[in-house]
Write an enzyme that holds these catalytic residues in place. Structure first.
Site, short mmCIF file in Angstrom:
data_model
loop_
_atom_site.label_atom_id
_atom_site.label_comp_id
_atom_site.label_asym_id
_atom_site.label_seq_id
_atom_site.Cartn_x
_atom_site.Cartn_y
_atom_site.Cartn_z
N HIS A 94 0.52 5.14 1.22
CA HIS A 94 -0.24 6.03 1.85
C HIS A 94 -0.10 7.34 1.22
CE1 HIS A 94 0.34 4.23 5.89
NE2 HIS A 94 1.21 3.47 5.48
N HIS A 133 1.08 -1.04 -0.49
CA HIS A 133 0.05 -0.05 -0.20
C HIS A 133 1.08 1.09 0.23
CE1 HIS A 133 1.02 -1.07 4.44
NE2 HIS A 133 1.27 -0.26 4.52
P1 AMP Z 1 1.70 0.45 7.48
O1 AMP Z 1 2.19 0.35 8.85
O2 AMP Z 1 2.77 1.29 6.70
O3 AMP Z 1 1.91 -1.41 6.74
O4 AMP Z 1 -0.07 1.07 6.98
C1 AMP Z 1 -0.97 0.74 6.98
C2 AMP Z 1 -2.18 1.69 7.73
O5 AMP Z 1 -3.60 0.91 7.58
C3 AMP Z 1 -1.49 1.95 8.91
O6 AMP Z 1 -2.49 3.70 8.64
C4 AMP Z 1 -2.47 2.14 9.28
O7 AMP Z 1 -3.20 3.21 10.55
C5 AMP Z 1 -4.02 1.57 8.96
N1 AMP Z 1 -4.73 0.91 9.22
C6 AMP Z 1 -4.98 0.14 9.54
N2 AMP Z 1 -6.45 -1.39 10.20
C7 AMP Z 1 -6.89 -0.03 8.82
C8 AMP Z 1 -8.74 -0.40 8.24
N3 AMP Z 1 -9.18 -1.01 9.17
N4 AMP Z 1 -8.89 0.66 7.43
C9 AMP Z 1 -7.88 1.41 7.24
N5 AMP Z 1 -7.27 1.81 7.63
C10 AMP Z 1 -6.40 0.89 8.28
#
Ligand code: AMP
Length: 144
Positions: free
Chosen positions: A109, A107
């Protein structure tokens, strides 16, 4: 979770793609899905995930799928910019837990930045109000 490992079919983002858990969606086509980050580092923090590959991180993404996916990342970043008029936008992603990755489906950001406003910590911000996320998502959706 290290940089290398097996893609887990039941990770949160895979479940979101399958519709098994909800998200506040801003964009979807056959290539990518974009939705509001539930724990935003700034107002409008959006995530863009690929739908056609089981890639845990950027290094695992098949090269032939990368171009179309990155086009969606740019498309969503442009819609966020048009909708929210931030002063800047961080576009970033993390590979492996030691780098800060917490969900192991690739993903990017998209994090709007306002002049003079500090960013909330990655993985330390509180859960957003669903109504506020929906209002932001509606503004972004209107720009596609
Ligand atoms: P990373 O730490 O780069 O793997 O990013 C994962 C992101 O997903 C974090 O910014 C979390 O806040 C976000 N996140 C986790 N669970 C969810 C969810 N159910 N819906 C939307 N965002 C989420």
């Amino acid at each position: 979770m290290s940089l290398h490992g097996t893609y887990e079919d039941d990770n949160i983002f895979a479940k979101i793609i399958k519709g098994e858990i909800p998200c506040v969606k801003v964009y979807e086509d056959d290539v990518a899905l974009a939705f509001m980050d539930l724990f935003p580092q700034s107002e409008g923090h959006t995530l863009v995930i690929p739908k056609q590959a089981k890639a845990r991180n950027l290094l695992e993404m098949p090269g032939n799928l990368l171009g179309s996916y990155m086009q969606r990342v740019q498309k969503v970043a442009k819609a966020v910019e048009a909708a929210l008029k931030p002063d800047g936008i961080v576009v970033t992603q993390f590979n492996g837990a030691p780098a800060g990755q917490t969900v192991f489906h690739l993903h990017f950001h998209i994090i709007p930045r306002a002049e003079g406003e500090s960013l909330k910590g990655h993985g330390t911000s509180g859960q957003a109000d669903p109504a506020e996320l929906e209002a932001l998502a509606a503004k972004i959706r209107a720009e596609f």
